[in-house]
Design an enzyme around this catalytic site. Structure first.
Site, short mmCIF file in Angstrom:
data_model
loop_
_atom_site.label_atom_id
_atom_site.label_comp_id
_atom_site.label_asym_id
_atom_site.label_seq_id
_atom_site.Cartn_x
_atom_site.Cartn_y
_atom_site.Cartn_z
CD GLU A 175 20.18 -46.81 -46.40
OE1 GLU A 175 20.71 -47.69 -45.69
OE2 GLU A 175 19.03 -46.91 -46.86
CE1 TYR A 229 21.43 -52.01 -47.63
CE2 TYR A 229 22.45 -50.23 -46.37
CZ TYR A 229 21.32 -50.88 -46.83
OH TYR A 229 20.08 -50.39 -46.51
CG ASP A 280 19.53 -55.33 -45.06
OD1 ASP A 280 18.93 -56.30 -45.59
OD2 ASP A 280 18.96 -54.51 -44.31
CB CYS A 291 11.39 -62.91 -42.59
SG CYS A 291 12.19 -64.49 -42.91
CB CYS A 303 5.74 -67.92 -40.10
SG CYS A 303 7.54 -68.22 -40.07
CB CYS A 363 5.05 -64.49 -43.95
SG CYS A 363 6.06 -64.48 -45.46
CB CYS A 415 7.99 -69.60 -47.15
SG CYS A 415 9.55 -69.58 -46.20
#
Length: 294
Positions: free
Chosen positions: A39, A122, A140, A194, A201, A204, A209
């Protein structure tokens, strides 16, 4: 159109199970410290650049105490060209505190994590979620984008707000043991499908959406400025650190100067900022080295 506050968990989790990237910090047996290292490294840095550095790092320093025992100079060298080297310094400081005050075990609650060096909102929640499988909102840029589009029908998430963003993601989390996987899937969707420019798309997994249903309305407000790197103080700092990482002992000012000949004032400014950040030290005889080198 997707109802506000809803992203069907079965659609997202099914896609994640099929399409998620094979990343080593997601493997079984990877502990909280190694997830924490990932991270730190992934902040503002692409996965492809992190992979080899993370792999070597956890092989060399698999625990907080192992990292704490390393010198600051060795840590900065191992960080390589990941950028934002203050993260390496803070990770080293974090390892020292965990080894000294927490029995060499990364804390599992958000509030304690927030008290550690270099850990913000975060990262604390990411560790609690991904390492300890707690149902906490992990937000995030990628997550904010997915929520803005799929839930609110907006092209862009706008200015961040911790209170608002955490509440929005908390409302989406399944009320069962799949919540951590849902958080990982939401982030993965934003990172790989995305995406900010040219969203895919057609790939997806969400059947509905709000943004797609509204006809893909454009973002409101001024376009965001794209951060540049070439010619910036960041680039000069990186060039100076490259010289120091390549040498096992401090170097003269003349050896540093050749790293950036374009603008001497900018070079001086970059060097002074590295000294102020504690990433570079100056020896008694006037040479320069990585933090802690004499």
């Amino acid at each position: 159109m997707t109802s506000q506050g809803q992203i069907p968990p079965n659609e997202l989790l099914g896609w994640y199970d099929r399409a998620r990237r094979d990343l080593p910090w997601r493997e079984p047996g990877v502990d909280a410290w190694q997830i924490l290292v990932s991270e730190f490294m992934l902040q503002q840095t692409p996965v492809a650049r992190v992979l080899p550095i993370w792999t070597e790092w956890v092989r060399r320093w698999p625990t907080p105490s192992a990292t704490a025992a390393a010198s600051a100079a060795d840590v900065l060298r191992a960080w390589g060209k990941l950028g934002y080297p203050r993260r390496a310094k803070r990770l080293h400081e974090c390892a020292i505190v965990i080894a000294r005050d927490h029995g060499d075990v990364v804390p599992d609650d958000v509030e304690t994590l927030l008290g550690l060096p270099g850990i913000g909102s975060y990262t604390a929640r990411a560790v609690a979620c991904f390492a300890y499988r707690q149902s906490v909102p992990v937000v995030d840029t990628n997550v904010r984008r997915v929520v803005a589009r799929a839930v609110h029908g907006l092209a862009d998430a706008g200015a961040p707000s911790a209170t608002r963003d955490h509440a929005a993601v908390s409302a989406l989390l399944p009320e069962d043991a799949t919540a951590p996987d849902f958080s990982a899937a939401l982030m993965e969707l934003g990172a790989t499908v995305c995406i900010a420019r040219g969203p895919r798309c057609g790939l997806c997994p969400l059947g509905e959406c709000a943004w797609r249903g509204a006809g893909y309305p454009a973002a409101q407000g001024p376009a965001r400025r794209v951060q540049t790197y070439a010619g910036t103080d960041r680039q000069v700092r990186g060039r100076l650190l490259d010289v120091l990482r390549a040498n096992s002992s401090p170097v003269t000012r003349a050896q540093l100067d050749v790293a950036w000949l374009t603008d001497t004032a900018q070079r001086d400014r970059a060097l002074y900022s590295l000294l102020a950040d504690g990433l570079v030290t100056q020896t008694a005889d006037g040479r320069f080295g990585l933090a802690g080198e004499e």
